[in-house]
Design a protein around this motif. Structure first.
Motif, PDB file in Angstrom:
ATOM      1  N   GLU A  67       0.840  -1.204   0.000  1.00 23.30           N
ATOM      2  CA  GLU A  67       0.000   0.000   0.000  1.00 23.30           C
ATOM      3  C   GLU A  67       0.873   1.251   0.000  1.00 23.30           C
ATOM      4  OE1 GLU A  67      -2.545  -0.726   3.375  1.00 23.30           O
ATOM      5  OE2 GLU A  67      -4.133  -1.535   2.093  1.00 23.30           O
ATOM      6  N   GLY A  68       0.686   2.072  -1.009  1.00 23.28           N
ATOM      7  CA  GLY A  68       1.454   3.314  -1.124  1.00 23.28           C
ATOM      8  C   GLY A  68       2.867   3.106  -1.638  1.00 23.28           C
ATOM      9  N   PHE A  69       3.196   1.873  -2.042  1.00 24.22           N
ATOM     10  CA  PHE A  69       4.564   1.589  -2.506  1.00 24.22           C
ATOM     11  C   PHE A  69       4.858   2.327  -3.822  1.00 24.22           C
ATOM     12  CE2 PHE A  69       7.511  -1.443  -4.804  1.00 24.22           C
ATOM     13  CZ  PHE A  69       8.632  -1.116  -4.055  1.00 24.22           C
ATOM     14  N   LYS A  70       5.964   3.044  -3.847  1.00 17.93           N
ATOM     15  CA  LYS A  70       6.359   3.775  -5.052  1.00 17.93           C
ATOM     16  C   LYS A  70       7.570   3.087  -5.660  1.00 17.93           C
ATOM     17  CE  LYS A  70       4.693   8.173  -3.401  1.00 17.93           C
ATOM     18  NZ  LYS A  70       4.961   9.300  -2.584  1.00 17.93           N
ATOM     19  N   PHE A  71       7.538   2.872  -6.947  1.00 16.74           N
ATOM     20  CA  PHE A  71       8.664   2.175  -7.581  1.00 16.74           C
ATOM     21  C   PHE A  71       8.885   2.673  -9.005  1.00 16.74           C
ATOM     22  CE2 PHE A  71       6.074  -0.671 -10.228  1.00 16.74           C
ATOM     23  CZ  PHE A  71       4.858  -0.674  -9.550  1.00 16.74           C
ATOM     24  N   ASP A  72       9.968   2.227  -9.590  1.00 14.06           N
ATOM     25  CA  ASP A  72      10.335   2.633 -10.951  1.00 14.06           C
ATOM     26  C   ASP A  72      11.110   1.474 -11.593  1.00 14.06           C
ATOM     27  OD1 ASP A  72      10.695   4.118 -13.217  1.00 14.06           O
ATOM     28  OD2 ASP A  72      11.746   5.782 -12.240  1.00 14.06           O
ATOM     29  N   GLY A  73      11.353   1.597 -12.890  1.00 10.32           N
ATOM     30  CA  GLY A  73      12.169   0.590 -13.574  1.00 10.32           C
ATOM     31  C   GLY A  73      11.425  -0.655 -13.987  1.00 10.32           C
ATOM     32  N   MET A  74      10.077  -0.571 -14.004  1.00 10.08           N
ATOM     33  CA  MET A  74       9.278  -1.754 -14.392  1.00 10.08           C
ATOM     34  C   MET A  74       8.555  -1.511 -15.716  1.00 10.08           C
ATOM     35  SD  MET A  74       9.397  -4.309 -12.133  1.00 10.08           S
ATOM     36  CE  MET A  74       8.507  -4.971 -10.748  1.00 10.08           C
ATOM     37  N   LYS A  88       7.655   6.087 -13.312  1.00 10.75           N
ATOM     38  CA  LYS A  88       7.362   6.151 -11.867  1.00 10.75           C
ATOM     39  C   LYS A  88       5.933   5.669 -11.620  1.00 10.75           C
ATOM     40  CE  LYS A  88      10.539   9.610 -10.127  1.00 10.75           C
ATOM     41  NZ  LYS A  88      11.313  10.143 -11.231  1.00 10.75           N
ATOM     42  N   THR A  89       5.799   4.722 -10.707  1.00 13.93           N
ATOM     43  CA  THR A  89       4.500   4.079 -10.473  1.00 13.93           C
ATOM     44  C   THR A  89       4.214   4.031  -8.977  1.00 13.93           C
ATOM     45  OG1 THR A  89       4.952   2.703 -12.408  1.00 13.93           O
ATOM     46  CG2 THR A  89       3.184   1.966 -10.958  1.00 13.93           C
ATOM     47  N   GLU A  90       2.920   4.109  -8.632  1.00 15.23           N
ATOM     48  CA  GLU A  90       2.558   4.017  -7.216  1.00 15.23           C
ATOM     49  C   GLU A  90       1.332   3.131  -7.036  1.00 15.23           C
ATOM     50  OE1 GLU A  90       1.594   7.737  -5.333  1.00 15.23           O
ATOM     51  OE2 GLU A  90       1.150   6.764  -3.411  1.00 15.23           O
ATOM     52  N   TYR A  91       1.406   2.253  -6.042  1.00 14.46           N
ATOM     53  CA  TYR A  91       0.236   1.462  -5.661  1.00 14.46           C
ATOM     54  C   TYR A  91      -0.564   2.299  -4.672  1.00 14.46           C
ATOM     55  CZ  TYR A  91      -0.411  -3.265  -7.359  1.00 14.46           C
ATOM     56  OH  TYR A  91      -0.768  -4.347  -8.124  1.00 14.46           O
ATOM     57  N   ARG A  92      -1.658   2.917  -5.142  1.00 17.72           N
ATOM     58  CA  ARG A  92      -2.407   3.807  -4.254  1.00 17.72           C
ATOM     59  C   ARG A  92      -3.014   2.993  -3.103  1.00 17.72           C
ATOM     60  NH1 ARG A  92      -6.583   8.028  -6.792  1.00 17.72           N
ATOM     61  NH2 ARG A  92      -7.918   6.217  -7.117  1.00 17.72           N
ATOM     62  N   ALA A  93      -2.793   3.483  -1.887  1.00 13.89           N
ATOM     63  CA  ALA A  93      -3.239   2.737  -0.700  1.00 13.89           C
ATOM     64  C   ALA A  93      -4.767   2.658  -0.606  1.00 13.89           C
ATOM     65  CB  ALA A  93      -2.661   3.383   0.555  1.00 13.89           C
ATOM     66  N   GLU A  94      -5.440   3.725  -1.069  1.00 11.77           N
ATOM     67  CA  GLU A  94      -6.898   3.797  -0.872  1.00 11.77           C
ATOM     68  C   GLU A  94      -7.675   2.751  -1.652  1.00 11.77           C
ATOM     69  OE1 GLU A  94      -4.836   6.274  -1.400  1.00 11.77           O
ATOM     70  OE2 GLU A  94      -5.650   8.216  -0.786  1.00 11.77           O
ATOM     71  N   ASP A  95      -7.182   2.344  -2.829  1.00  8.52           N
ATOM     72  CA  ASP A  95      -7.964   1.394  -3.642  1.00  8.52           C
ATOM     73  C   ASP A  95      -7.117   0.285  -4.262  1.00  8.52           C
ATOM     74  OD1 ASP A  95      -6.639   2.992  -5.399  1.00  8.52           O
ATOM     75  OD2 ASP A  95      -8.393   3.643  -6.533  1.00  8.52           O
ATOM     76  N   HIS A  96      -5.800   0.274  -3.956  1.00  4.99           N
ATOM     77  CA  HIS A  96      -4.903  -0.771  -4.472  1.00  4.99           C
ATOM     78  C   HIS A  96      -4.792  -0.742  -5.998  1.00  4.99           C
ATOM     79  CE1 HIS A  96      -5.277  -3.382  -0.590  1.00  4.99           C
ATOM     80  NE2 HIS A  96      -4.974  -2.113  -0.347  1.00  4.99           N
ATOM     81  N   GLN A  97      -4.955   0.452  -6.572  1.00  7.86           N
ATOM     82  CA  GLN A  97      -4.807   0.627  -8.018  1.00  7.86           C
ATOM     83  C   GLN A  97      -3.438   1.260  -8.282  1.00  7.86           C
ATOM     84  OE1 GLN A  97      -6.890   0.078 -10.945  1.00  7.86           O
ATOM     85  NE2 GLN A  97      -4.898   0.605 -11.817  1.00  7.86           N
ATOM     86  N   CYS A  98      -2.705   0.712  -9.253  1.00  9.76           N
ATOM     87  CA  CYS A  98      -1.420   1.300  -9.628  1.00  9.76           C
ATOM     88  C   CYS A  98      -1.656   2.535 -10.491  1.00  9.76           C
ATOM     89  CB  CYS A  98      -0.595   0.304 -10.429  1.00  9.76           C
ATOM     90  SG  CYS A  98       0.749  -0.396  -9.482  1.00  9.76           S
ATOM     91  N   PHE A  99      -0.910   3.582 -10.233  1.00 16.26           N
ATOM     92  CA  PHE A  99      -1.002   4.786 -11.067  1.00 16.26           C
ATOM     93  C   PHE A  99       0.329   5.028 -11.763  1.00 16.26           C
ATOM     94  CE2 PHE A  99      -4.793   5.212  -8.677  1.00 16.26           C
ATOM     95  CZ  PHE A  99      -5.666   5.778  -9.599  1.00 16.26           C
TER      96      PHE A  99
END
Lengths: 451, 338
Positions: free
Chosen positions: A383-390, A394-405
């Motif tokens: 939840e809320g994990f921010k990552f890159d290189g995939m 830059k991508t984030e797993y939004r904590a509120e709904d578990h949707q990647c942005f």
């Protein structure tokens, strides 16, 4: 002499002893619970000394999406290989921040079992249940239908097993049907609408009359809703929306009424085999050669995949849509993944393969970060994990709904392919900020961490 | 007016496919008394004859795809194009109509093998057994096709020259916007031709006369010393060829996939029942009639009054017809009745 009749008194030492004892006794459930929680008390917890853990890959191996499922399975196998330190490592070399070590997950080698969803919700649930109860899997992943994803996600929540969704594009997966144990890396219909809108305005203007043909299930409904919202926002009128049964085969009976409807744009909310058939038949009925309201008749396919483009052949050339990822991207992550996948299988990966590969790595990484396989802790790490290189920037797993942005690609069927795989041309890489929305608009409730 | 014309044409070409499949089903049932649930699979096999023939024509050599730099990828260059240049390209372009020549012997062979190898053992068994074994066979055929060709539909474009739409409006002096796909018009003409050929064969040849006599009263014909069984085996082969040809020509309309036969099978059985079990004329009439009904029921004007009617119209009409005429439109007394 000892006084046996002395009334009991509490001295300082006794008080301290009693306090410590009481404190220990009172707090022991927490100690015990936490210790077990991280080690033994959750479903399918690895036994002490276990050298492997098992993941479940539940993909359509039969039915209309079987080829997509086969590509997903290839990606899962590659991910497992890379997690176990075999092969060239693929995106494990570009993924950051990463806690993955290439020695399995938390020092345990990764094994897997596979199941066949048949693209049917009941079959998918039965297969997932078998994996959880008989095979002892810690996580289930796979696709390729939102109906299936939502059904399996619900089951995983009930059974306390992690679900890392594969290809699913309905707003409902992380909207009204979102679940605490479910995570989606793939984009959704709402994001497709937001990404496509400006391009449609630029290329087709603000005065259009749209006719929708829509697959009659959760994904089709939400895509129609999102695209309609976008096009009506541009000033387009919606002439009619028609639901078509999944797997209709011959769409001519739905296409002929379009010819005299006054519409100048057809939006095909179809996927897989349905999209290939409806598009092929629309072209055969001369829709793309037609002039209506003084404009060229246009067809839009909001959700694209390279495998579908292969099926639709040259009928798809020039048609606009969106995709989650494309093998022709030139960032380091995409290049590493395409190279690794291509070397292994002789084909570039599809977007379905990409999302499944990424989801497997993300789950493994979350376990490493949490230091446990205990799902509530793994969930918190995601939840809320921010990552890159995939492959998506830059991508984030939004904590509120578990949707990647992340960024969304607007693509067009390539009119001048330079290779057999060069079927989609990237028109625009729409930044994440342009496709973001408030998690509250779709309602739904994630549910508890502990089940 | 334009909309009505389009719906009529659409209903007729859909009806053409139903009629061709139902014709084969009725031939099999009328001659051998077998309810063949594998008949839809034969239609699908026909479509895959077109796919296979196309694959044979495009048999290729692998050339390294220099445009792919991330890994070693290869693209395919058909030998026909290498050897014959533009002529090779033209032959590949015409692969669907040319595959008719390939499909006829292949389907005939499949039909004879199927009848001699499996179906003949079930002549004296109950209809339920026949249904089970032929349904099982259909699943086996489907899975074999899926194994070799995958699950995704395979696009089979018609020849370039007829890939577009016919300007029907301009041709008939109506609205110039009125167009209809060339290939669907060709399919309609083709289905009428095949239906005509089958009827002519049964009506005007001695072989056909014996078959018709056998269908009406098998015992008497056998008492005359005629080997009816041998002829019926050939009829089974012909029914297979008819289903196969219907599939070959349908490939550009609906990209073939392993499951396409099942989609048509159920509707075709309804067509046979509505037409009257064992009645060839009934099958053709019901095929076109139900195709037209389905087409008109899908008009937005109709659906706005009766939502979802396009999905059930065929079954609804079947119920009504069977209530009014229990033997179907042209059914004879005594067929499928104990």
């Amino acid at each position: 002499m000892k006084n046996d009749n002395k009334t009991p008194t509490l001295d300082r030492r006794g008080f301290l002893k009693a306090s410590v004892a009481t404190g220990l006794a009172a707090s022991s459930p927490f100690f015990i619970q936490n210790a077990f929680a991280k080690g033994e008390t959750f479903r399918n917890a690895p036994k002490a000394g276990a050298k492997t853990i098992t993941l479940g890959f539940n993909v359509p191996q039969t039915g209309a999406y079987a080829d997509e499922g086969a590509d997903e399975l290839r990606a899962f196998k590659l991910a497992v290989k890379h997690l176990n330190g075999e092969g060239d490592g693929g995106m494990m070399n570009t993924f950051k921040p990463s806690a993955l070590k290439g020695n399995g997950v938390l020092g345990k080698k990764v094994a897997f079992v596979t199941g066949d969803t048949q693209t049917k919700s009941d079959a998918a649930r039965a297969s997932a249940k078998r994996m959880i109860e008989k095979d002892g899997v810690l996580m289930i992943s796979g696709g390729s239908s939102s109906g299936v994803a939502i059904a399996v996600q619900g089951l995983c929540q009930e059974m306390g097993t992690m679900f890392m969704a594969g290809l699913t594009h309905s707003n409902d997966t992380t909207g009204k049907d979102k679940r605490r144990y479910g995570f989606r890396h793939f984009f959704n219909a709402k994001m497709t609408g937001s990404a496509l809108g400006p391009v449609l305005k630029e290329e087709m203007g603000t005065d259009r009359k749209a006719y929708h043909l829509t697959s009659d299930y959760t994904w089709g409904w939400t895509q129609e809703e999102s695209i309609k919202e976008t096009t009506e926002g541009l000033g387009w009128k919606t002439v009619k929306t028609v639901k078509t049964p999944v797997g209709a085969g011959d769409f001519s009976q739905y296409i002929t009424p379009i010819l005299n409807s006054g519409a100048d744009t057809l939006i095909l909310n179809h996927y897989g085999k349905d999209m290939i058939n409806s598009l092929t038949q629309s072209v055969q009925f001369g829709l793309r050669d037609k002039q209506v309201n003084g404009k060229n008749f246009e067809i839009i396919v909001p959700l694209y995949s390279r495998l579908m483009a292969q099926g639709a052949g040259k009928n798809l050339q020039g048609i606009l849509g969106t995709t989650n990822w494309n093998w022709a991207l030139t960032d380091e992550g995409s290049k590493a993944f395409v190279k690794s996948f291509g070397k292994e299988y002789g084909n570039p990966p599809s977007q379905a393969a990409h999302t499944c590969y990424v989801q497997t790595l993300l789950y493994a990484n979350a376990c490493e970060v949490a230091g446990t396989f205990y799902p509530p802790e793994v969930i918190k790490a995601l939840e809320g994990f921010k990552f890159d290189g995939m492959g998506n920037g830059k991508t984030e797993y939004r904590a509120e709904d578990h949707q990647c942005f992340k960024d969304v690609l607007v693509v067009r069927g390539n009119e001048k392919p330079t290779s057999q795989f060069d079927l989609l041309k990237i028109v625009k890489q729409v930044p994440r900020s342009a496709v973001e929305y408030d998690a509250k608009i779709f309602g739904g409730d994630l549910g508890p961490y502990k089940v | 007016m334009d909309a009505i014309l389009i719906q009529i044409l659409n209903g007729l070409d859909k009806g053409g496919a139903y009629a061709l499949i139902a014709l084969g089903l009725t031939l099999t049932f009328g001659t051998l008394g077998v309810v063949n649930f594998a008949h839809g699979a034969l239609f699908m096999l026909g479509a895959f004859c077109a796919v296979l023939f196309n694959k044979l024509l495009t048999f290729s050599t692998k050339v390294k795809d220099e445009s792919i730099t991330f890994f070693d990828a290869y693209k395919e260059q058909p030998y026909l194009e290498l050897w014959f240049g533009d002529l090779g390209t033209t032959i590949i372009d015409y692969s669907v109509p040319l595959s008719i020549l390939f499909a006829i012997p292949v389907m005939l062979l499949i039909g004879v093998i199927m009848e001699r190898g499996l179906i003949k053992h079930f002549y004296k068994r109950e209809h339920a057994d026949q249904i089970l074994v032929t349904f099982g066979l259909a699943i086996v055929i489907q899975e074999i096709i899926r194994h070799f060709f995958g699950a995704n539909p395979i696009p089979m474009p018609p020849p370039e020259i007829v890939s577009g739409s016919a300007p029907l409006g301009a041709m008939l002096g109506l609205n110039e916007n009125l167009v209809y796909p060339w290939w669907r018009l060709i399919y309609l003409a083709f289905s009428l031709l095949i239906i005509g050929a089958v009827f002519a064969f049964l009506k005007f040849t001695t072989f056909g006369m014996v078959v018709r006599a056998g269908m009406a009263d098998r015992e008497t014909v056998e008492l005359l010393g005629i080997n009816v069984q041998k002829r019926f085996t050939i009829v089974f082969g012909i029914a297979t060829v008819v289903a196969g040809l219907a599939g070959v020509m349908y490939a550009p309309i609906l990209p073939p996939d392993y499951h396409m036969g099942m989609d048509f099978l159920v509707l075709s059985f309804v067509v046979v029942v509505v037409g009257g079990m064992g009645s060839l004329g009934g099958a053709v009439l019901a095929g076109f009639m139900l195709g037209l009904l389905q087409s008109f029921a899908s008009m937005n004007e109709v659906k706005s009054i009766l939502p979802g009617i396009d999905q059930i119209i065929i079954y609804l009409v079947a119920v009504v017809i069977l209530l009014v005429r229990p033997r179907g439109l042209m059914g004879r007394e005594g067929v499928f009745e104990d």
